[in-house]
Each structure stands twice: as C-alpha cells, then as structure tokens.
Design an enzyme around this catalytic site. Structure first.
Site, PDB file in Angstrom:
ATOM      1  N   LYS B 184       0.940  -1.314  -0.104  1.00  0.00           N
ATOM      2  CA  LYS B 184       0.168  -0.011  -0.065  1.00  0.00           C
ATOM      3  C   LYS B 184       0.866   1.153  -0.021  1.00  0.00           C
ATOM      4  O   LYS B 184       1.675   1.773   1.228  1.00  0.00           O
ATOM      5  CB  LYS B 184      -0.885   0.036   1.284  1.00  0.00           C
ATOM      6  CG  LYS B 184      -1.872   0.904   1.141  1.00  0.00           C
ATOM      7  CD  LYS B 184      -1.767   2.278   1.522  1.00  0.00           C
ATOM      8  CE  LYS B 184      -2.644   3.279   1.820  1.00  0.00           C
ATOM      9  NZ  LYS B 184      -2.239   4.468   2.127  1.00  0.00           N
ATOM     10  N   GLY B 241       5.681   3.962  10.631  1.00  0.00           N
ATOM     11  CA  GLY B 241       4.685   4.980  10.755  1.00  0.00           C
ATOM     12  C   GLY B 241       4.275   5.407  12.151  1.00  0.00           C
ATOM     13  O   GLY B 241       5.249   5.252  12.939  1.00  0.00           O
ATOM     14  N   SER B 242       3.392   6.216  12.432  1.00  0.00           N
ATOM     15  CA  SER B 242       2.715   6.508  13.472  1.00  0.00           C
ATOM     16  C   SER B 242       2.419   5.604  14.705  1.00  0.00           C
ATOM     17  O   SER B 242       2.076   4.319  14.195  1.00  0.00           O
ATOM     18  CB  SER B 242       1.804   7.488  13.565  1.00  0.00           C
ATOM     19  OG  SER B 242       0.627   6.967  12.961  1.00  0.00           O
ATOM     20  N   ARG B 243       2.531   5.749  15.683  1.00  0.00           N
ATOM     21  CA  ARG B 243       1.931   4.979  16.847  1.00  0.00           C
ATOM     22  C   ARG B 243       0.276   4.585  16.791  1.00  0.00           C
ATOM     23  O   ARG B 243       0.132   3.343  16.821  1.00  0.00           O
ATOM     24  CB  ARG B 243       2.515   5.626  18.166  1.00  0.00           C
ATOM     25  CG  ARG B 243       2.085   4.588  19.407  1.00  0.00           C
ATOM     26  CD  ARG B 243       2.710   5.187  20.500  1.00  0.00           C
ATOM     27  NE  ARG B 243       2.303   4.753  21.827  1.00  0.00           N
ATOM     28  CZ  ARG B 243       3.063   4.961  22.738  1.00  0.00           C
ATOM     29  NH1 ARG B 243       4.075   5.987  22.937  1.00  0.00           N
ATOM     30  NH2 ARG B 243       2.808   4.392  24.000  1.00  0.00           N
ATOM     31  N   GLY B 245      -1.085   4.775  14.045  1.00  0.00           N
ATOM     32  CA  GLY B 245      -1.332   4.210  12.531  1.00  0.00           C
ATOM     33  C   GLY B 245      -0.856   2.501  12.918  1.00  0.00           C
ATOM     34  O   GLY B 245      -1.668   1.708  12.621  1.00  0.00           O
ATOM     35  N   GLY B 246       0.029   2.360  13.487  1.00  0.00           N
ATOM     36  CA  GLY B 246       0.589   0.845  13.817  1.00  0.00           C
ATOM     37  C   GLY B 246      -0.190   0.253  14.603  1.00  0.00           C
ATOM     38  O   GLY B 246      -0.597  -0.900  14.456  1.00  0.00           O
ATOM     39  N   GLU B 265       6.889  -0.577  13.018  1.00  0.00           N
ATOM     40  CA  GLU B 265       7.877   0.203  13.684  1.00  0.00           C
ATOM     41  C   GLU B 265       7.335   1.766  13.826  1.00  0.00           C
ATOM     42  O   GLU B 265       6.868   2.375  12.865  1.00  0.00           O
ATOM     43  CB  GLU B 265       9.043   0.317  12.790  1.00  0.00           C
ATOM     44  CG  GLU B 265      10.224   0.874  13.461  1.00  0.00           C
ATOM     45  CD  GLU B 265      10.997   1.842  12.473  1.00  0.00           C
ATOM     46  OE1 GLU B 265      11.566   1.623  11.282  1.00  0.00           O
ATOM     47  OE2 GLU B 265      10.919   3.082  12.893  1.00  0.00           O
ATOM     48  N   CYS B 302      13.591   7.870  12.007  1.00  0.00           N
ATOM     49  CA  CYS B 302      12.736   7.122  13.354  1.00  0.00           C
ATOM     50  C   CYS B 302      14.026   7.116  14.286  1.00  0.00           C
ATOM     51  O   CYS B 302      13.650   6.961  15.260  1.00  0.00           O
ATOM     52  CB  CYS B 302      12.597   5.485  13.038  1.00  0.00           C
ATOM     53  SG  CYS B 302      12.118   5.334  11.302  1.00  0.00           S
ATOM     54  N   GLU B 393       6.898  11.391  21.137  1.00  0.00           N
ATOM     55  CA  GLU B 393       7.696  11.787  19.815  1.00  0.00           C
ATOM     56  C   GLU B 393       7.161  13.196  19.475  1.00  0.00           C
ATOM     57  O   GLU B 393       6.026  13.057  18.957  1.00  0.00           O
ATOM     58  CB  GLU B 393       7.837  10.455  19.024  1.00  0.00           C
ATOM     59  CG  GLU B 393       8.605  10.986  17.771  1.00  0.00           C
ATOM     60  CD  GLU B 393       8.734   9.742  16.820  1.00  0.00           C
ATOM     61  OE1 GLU B 393       7.822   8.829  16.841  1.00  0.00           O
ATOM     62  OE2 GLU B 393       9.612   9.648  15.901  1.00  0.00           O
TER      63      GLU B 393
END
Lengths: 525, 525
Positions: B184, B241-243, B245-246, B265, B302, B393
């Site tokens: 994606k 990506g973001s927390r 999103g993950g 990650e 990151c 972050e």
C-alpha cells in the site's frame, strides 16, 4: 520431600487467602489432601517483584552456571523419587509407566536445554567489523547478541503434569533463555506441582541464584492468571490448554499498555490422510496403528489423531471396519479431570447427534469415575466442508473419518483445514505423486508433517516443531517442544562502537565463549 | 519509464474508483500531476487473490532464482535513472544527495538480501537422524526448515520514499523469505511509488515469476489499509509510521478469525546519555555532533535524537549553550508533507507551552511552504518523571534536555523510558563504570545501543537491530533493517520420516543446496 499445600514465592512457602483448591483422584472421585489455598493479586505482585529483581542477575549468569542450574533441577526432580510418581498417579489417573516416562522426558528436556545453553547458538552472535575507510561513509563496528525478554509467566497444562507443567518445556526453555519464571500451577495436580516446584526452588538455592528466578502460584478461576499476564513486569507467556483459555490470555496480553507475546498451544485435530495405495495395501495395519494412537493416554494429547481423510470405496470401508473393531474393543481409561470428562462427553454427543455424521463404533464404557469411552464416527467430505463445527477438537479418544469422492475433494478438505500441530500421511511408493500434490497445502496448515507414523509421541530434539498456524498455536513462528523453543524468550540487541570494556563477553573480539558467530555474514567457529 | 497515475495489480496497471490522491510538492505547496485514483476493497481482493495464487510457486523458487529476482529489481530501479530522483525530490522536498544516497541504500539492500537468500542461513536447517535402535523407543528421522508465511502486506513510509517504501526493507525481506508482497503505497509520494513499482513489476516479468508476486495499491484514508490487513490471504504485515497507525493495524490483525503478526515500527525518541567525563571533556564537540544529527533530514528519522539526559551543572550548561547556538543557526529544511509539518508545529507547541519546560533555542524560520524550525528545550528530571507526555515523540528537529540531580536520578530516568529503537552513550574511559551501571537498563529499553556516535544513519548489515521494545515497535523480537529482517516472514516446518522423494531439496541427505545445517545439534557445513 513432602507437600504442605503452599505456593512457592522465591524461597518462601506461602499460603494464599483465596478460594480453596482440592485435587481429586479422577479414578475414584475422592478428594486428595492437602488443601491448597489459592493466591491472588498480592501473590502475583510478590512473585513478579522478585522475578524482576532477579532478572538482570539471572540473565547474565554464565552459560555454564545456567546449564548447571537446569541439570540441578533435573537431579532434584529425580531425587523426589517415587513420591512424585505416586502423587501424579493419584492426581491424574495416568498409569505409572506413562508417568515414569514423562518424568524421564522432563528431566531429559532440562538436560537438553543445558546443552543448548552451553552451545550458545541461541545467542545468534553477529559481528560486522568497522570499516573506517569506507566511502562515502565509514561503517561503525556493529555486534549483535540475543538477550532474555524478561520474567515469563508459564501456565501448567493438565494433560502433562510433568513435561508441560511446573518444570516442563516452557519453563525449561524460558530459564535457558535467561528469563525468571512465575508458574501458575494447574489446579488439577497441585501436589505434583508443589513437589516439582520445591525441586526447582532447591536448585535455585543450591546454585546461588536470586530467589526470584522461580515462583509457583496456585489459584482457581481465571483471575490470578489474568493478573499474572497483565503484570507489567511479565514479558512473555507460555500456555498449553484450551482455545478459549489461550485466546483470553492473548487478549489480556494485547490490552496491556505494553503488549507482550503469548505462546499459547491451543487446539489441533491432527488430520491423517490415508493415500490410496497405502490404504489398498494395508488398511488393517493402518487401522491398528491408528487405534493405538487414538487410545493412547485416553486421547488426551495435543497431537491425538482426531480426523482421518481418505477416498471413499471398499478400501476405506475396510479401514473403517477394522478401526471400528479396534475402537469397540478398547478399554476405557480414566480421564484427567471431571471437567475434561464432561467436555469429552459433550463433544462426542455433538458428533453423535449430528445429522450428517454416522457412528461407527464406541469403546468400552469403563468402570472408574471418569472413563473415556472411545468413539469413531464417519461423515462425507461435503458435510465436513459445509460445517466448520466438525473441525472442533474433541479432547479424548474420538475421531471422525471424512470420506471423499476423489483426490480433488481430498485436496479441498486439506485446503479448508484450520491450522494444526501435525498432519500425517499414510502412503506407499505409489502415493508419491498424490503426496506431492498435497504437500504445499499441508505445509501451510501444520507445523509437523509425518509419513507412516502417528502424531502422538513428540520427540524432544533440535528439529522438532510442536507448533503450527492458528488455532493450533497463537504464534506459528515458534515451537514449544525441542531446542528451538528457546527462541520464544529472546530478543536481539545491537551494540554499536561500544568500548571493549563495555561489550558483553559473548561479543568480545577474542570470542571467550567459543560460540559460533556470523562475521560479515560468514559463519566462523 | 513514465507514470500514469495507476495502481499495479500483478502485471496490470489499474485505475481505482475511490477518492483522488494528489501528491504535493512540500517546498512550494503546488499539486503534482498525475492524479491517482485510489483503490478500495475490489483492488485489495484482486491483489490478494493474485498473491495467493503466486505463493506456492514463488516460495519454492530456487535460492538462485529468488536472488536473481532481487538483483533484477535493483537493476530496474537504477535503470529509471534521474527521473526517479527528480520525482522523489518534487514529492518529498528532500535534497538530491539524500535521495541518491537513499536509492543506493535501497538497491544495496536488495542485493544484500540476494546474498542472504543464496547463503541460506535463514532456512535454519536442522536434521535429527533416525535412531531405530534407541531404547525404550526408537527415534524417527526429523528434519526442519523454514518456509515463507504467505502473502505479506507492506505499508510505504512517508519519510523514506525509497528505502522504507515500495521496494524498501520490508518488501525486500519479505520477497527474500518467499512471500508475495502487496504494497500500500504512501499517498505522499505516489509517483515515486509508481516508478519503483513498475521496476518491480518489470523484474517479476523478466524473471518469469507469477504475476501475483507483487502488487502496488493506493488509497487515501485508512479503509484500504484495514481491508488489506483483514484479508484472510495476507499472513503478515510490515509497517513504518505513527504509533496510532501501527496500533490500529495491530488491532485489525488481532481481530481477524486468524490473527497475524504485524511488524510495526512506530515511535522512538532515541535518548542520548551524556556521561560526566565525556561531558566535562568535550561538551562543545558533543553539541556539534548532536545538532548535526538532530537537524539531519529535518529530523524526520525514526532514530532522530529527541532526548538528551545528563547531570545538571556547569558542564551541562556548556553543552546546552553550545547546542542551543547550533540549533539557533540551523537552516529550516522543508518537511515531507503538510500533515507532518502541522504535527511538528503542534508537538513543539506542547513543549513550548509546558509549565516545566524551558525553551533554549529555536532555529531559523525558513521560507519554503513547510519548513522545520528546529527547537531545543530543557526540563528537570523530576518534571520528566512526573509527566509521561514528555516522552511523546515530536517528529522533526526538536529535542528535550533532561537535567538530572545525580547518577541515581539518571538511572531513574533510564528506568522510566518507554521502549526505544536506539539509546546513545556519550562517554570517555572514565565513564566506563557509570556506563556499566546503566547498560542492563538500556538493554531492556532499546534494540540498539551505541557509544560516541549518533543514532541517525542505520547501517544495512547483518548485526543491525532496527527494532526495540514497545512502542518503538510492535514486536521487540525482530528487526526491520538488516539481514535478520527476513526472519519476520518465516515459520518452521518439521518433516518426520518423509520418504526422500517427498523431502524438500534443502533437507535431502546429500545437502544439494550446500547450506549449513544443525545435525543432532552440531553445526555442519
């Protein structure tokens, strides 16, 4: 060694404040002494605090110290002597020979992990030396080892009171990895658990390890187990039991602020494919081996063969007739607990009452309090493909035969299987092509594929995979039996440009541990 | 090679039916052509059906075929030439040199995995030969290899349009493992994604592989990603990506009838500990290196060093003054997307508005459409320990300095850190004892520990760990950079007593692949 009805928290014996736990002799239904007072959140708190305090010391014990500790546990278990076997017999209804064998397996497993620890392959050491002259950018010195995840919660299983319980495979592999262990003992065999727990406790003391390296808790209901998995100090979970139990622990672990891995070995019906040539050549012999595997230990194995798949026709009829005869003649063995006995009766009832399933045979009724009356049923592939409930595990000596119209339908049945611990092929040379057609599907469905044997009997060795795609386990990338089980409790750490004085011993230039390492991707030593 | 604004499903170019996606040049705010029509469930269905159809063939390609495929992808990416760099510059605002370097890294990564595939260590071959004479029970022949998990979903990351995107580390390691990949693509750089996707598509065709080996989808919003992760054919997920999103992808993966692993990650503030001797000896040099690492790529890494921890006193004051001066003078670089720019402004605003946080310096304001104005802030350890929000972050060139009263307080700060990708020590010889005190805590907090360097710049090699405890990643047992990343997409299968004609080539007696194997636990070859 004697039992007092206590939990073991570090070097202490502790009595709980929660509901009483009584072991029951499943052969007689009689209650066994002593009474165990279950623990709760307070004991989880104490055990986890000790485990956390022990962790940094225990995980940095030398390979030799840790190996010796595992061997000491084995020796201490053997030193309990016949008391252990007799208590386990009383609590489980399992026969002496089986339990003596299981004790041998348990101690052998601990000693295998001692050797695994010494060999050090599990450290997965990798060194990429500095390249200070590299253009456009120099490379720093980079070194990797694996370290223990942290304190581990282990849930004792009902069906292996020694080998998958207090000092079973999960505990042995977690301790080998350098993780302190908090065991939640199974309520069906608290006395056996306490005896083994005291052996581990003694080994901790003898080896001069921090007391929090090992604790043993008891508690009825799910509360104590959920509290243990939710405790922020616990970093991984080992579990063998039901699908609902495993799923609940996974949900708790995922709901934590910091989710952790759960290695739950849950449910498997271990399909057996009878390929045409083998079936034509030796239906009777196969039926004999099948019935023996089905009946072993009252069918209370994770790898019990609960599903047989073959092409319909006179050859399959001959197999069903022979297997049915063997099942009919099979003696009823005592099941492990009243609860397992009830669940078995319900599972058999579901098959017997299913409109598309035909009963082939039932075994002898049995005279003990909780006997396992074996069962063999048959249905058509179409019915199986249309009803996912026919894949539900019936824990005990009952199997379902699936009659397929042709090889294509066998392939469809294979493709619709849920994840399994094992899949077995009964095959002759003439079946090679048929087996090759099936193999890619079978590899995606099971952790172990075997030919012309039976799935019961899981060898403790290096190549074993006792695991498999969901719902066989919660993590198909792992095994809970064999030396590779240690990898479940480790994670990699990379050290970049650390001064020699700060580097872990395993990664120092001189390789003082003498363990094989990947240097620039090439294996050395 | 040109771009048409299409998705790539197998060998087809497909236009979606959902919302339009427009790349934006973040330096100018101008919209870039062509328009991409986003895909939805229909395209997920097509791509997954093709991936499933490709799987059994692709996973059994020979080591050489698969390695050649990876090398062909690298060659095809290079063959795009400067069009790729120019499009990536327009879509990301990143400078030419950075993108040329990232292309080199991406192609080098593909070639590294080609060599990893050929070496075959990832197969983790194990053989325990039969022991027919063993008493009381013979041992069957048992052999283990690792196989690919199945089709993998990869989410392109915004901050590495090449190295963590369509043909980045997740895709390279999944393809190396034998998994078809459905990417994606990130909506911020669809043109770059299409160009690279066409390179992969061409390599699939050139190598004669099944077309479903690779597909590339686009879609705005979370719907298409959730549909992809929920698709029953997808067996693992790679995400950077973001927390939030993950975490959402992990929840979707866990809610499936068959849960699957997600390698997300997510977030890391990469603490830097300034140990006393080093700080006293070279505060200025450390400040210079720190500011360079902080500002690199507008801090959109990151591994950007977002937290500095040291004992208070004149030495730390000197560091803060020097670092503040460097930050003040730092030019504002364009951020990757308007969304990242907004989130950065909010994150800096949270720090600036915090009662216990003091602003030390801000960088230059910048004149492009979405500039990153660097920032340096300072607070006391007590404030940090009392407010978990100070660990959030701030993605960009902003860092927070934590002033500790003494070594004990530094230790407490270390103990309270969330999981990190990296932790850095600035240390001199005299700091060895202090570093030794901290190390056990740091090992539990991070995947990579480095001394006297800076965390930005993640080497692609064998010993690298780009991973770490939650929330740095969703699975601390893995790395997403380096050759060990391949293990994320594999699972073990054991073959028991299989006839030679049915055994996978890797496990045949003659070892035709010539790959190192563990035989009875001993390494051979």
């Amino acid at each position: 060694m004697s039992i007092n009805g206590t939990m073991l928290i570090g070097q202490q014996a502790v009595s709980g404040q929660q509901a009483e736990i009584h072991a029951v002799n499943p052969s007689t239904g009689e209650r066994l002494e002593p009474t165990y007072m279950g623990g709760g959140k307070a004991e989880v708190e104490q055990a986890c605090a000790l485990a956390e305090a022990a962790f940094d010391t225990y995980r940095e014990t030398s390979l030799e110290e840790r190996a010796t500790f595992l061997e000491t546990i084995a020796a201490e278990i053997e030193a309990i002597g016949d008391d252990l076997i007799e208590r386990a017999m009383a609590e489980t209804g399992l026969p002496r020979a089986r339990l003596e064998g299981e004790r041998g397996r348990t101690c052998g497993q601990l000693r295998l992990f001692a050797n695994v620890v010494r060999a050090g392959e599990w450290l997965d050491l990798r060194i990429d030396p500095a390249l200070p002259e590299r253009a456009p950018m120099p490379r720093a010195d980079l070194r990797q080892r694996h370290i223990a995840l942290g304190p581990v919660a282990v849930f004792g299983a009902s069906n292996f009171p020694l080998a998958f319980s207090v000092a079973g495979g999960d505990t042995a592999s977690a301790l080998a990895a350098g993780c302190p262990v908090v065991v939640k003992g199974h309520s069906a065999h608290p006395g056996t658990s306490e005896l083994v727990g005291r052996a581990v406790q003694a080994a901790v003391s003898q080896c001069g390890l921090p007391e929090g390296t090992f604790s043993l808790l008891f508690g009825s209901g799910r509360e104590i187990g959920q509290a243990l998995v939710a405790d922020p100090r616990i970093q991984a979970v080992g579990f063998t039991g039901s699908r609902s139990g495993g799923t609940a622990l996974v949900a708790t672990a995922q709901a934590r602020p910091q989710p952790i891995p759960v290695y739950a070995e849950m449910s498997s019906i271990n399909p057996v494919f009878l390929l045409p040539e083998a079936l034509a050549a030796r239906a009777d012999t196969i039926a004999e081996g099948f019935a023996a595997s089905l009946n072993m230990g009252a069918g209370q194995f994770c790898t019990n063969p609960g599903l047989v798949i073959a092409r319909q026709g006179p050859e399959l009829d001959a197999f069903v007739a022979a297997a049915g005869e063997a099942v009919q003649g099979s003696a009823a063995q005592t099941m492990l607990t009243p609860g397992i006995h009830d669940a078995y009766a319900q599972g058999v009832g579901r098959l017997a009452g299913h409109a598309k399933v035909k009963e082939v045979a039932r075994g002898q009724v049995g005279e003990t309090a909780h006997p396992c009356q074996a069962g063999l049923f048959v249905t058509q592939a179409e019915a199986f493909l249309n009803d996912p409930a026919l894949q539900e595990e019936v824990f005990g000596s009952t199997a379902l035969v699936i009659a397929c119209q042709d090889a294509q339908e066998m392939q469809r049945v294979a493709a619709e299987l849920e994840g399994q611990l094992t899949i077995t092929l009964q095959m002759d040379d003439g079946d090679l092509d048929a087996a090759r057609q099936l193999l890619p599907t079978l590899e995606r469905k099971a952790g172990r594929i075997l030919a012309n044997g039976w799935p019961t009997g899981v060898e403790v060795c290096h190549a074993m995979v006792h695991g498999g795609p969901y719902p066989a386990t919660s993590d198909s990338r792992t095994t809970s039996v064999g030396s590779a089980a240690i990898f479940r409790f480790l994670r990699p750490v990379c050290y970049q440009a650390l001064p020699a004085g700060l580097l872990p011993e395993a990664l120092q230039d001189a390789n003082p541990l003498g363990v094989s390492r990947l240097v620039d991707g090439q294996r050395e030593g």
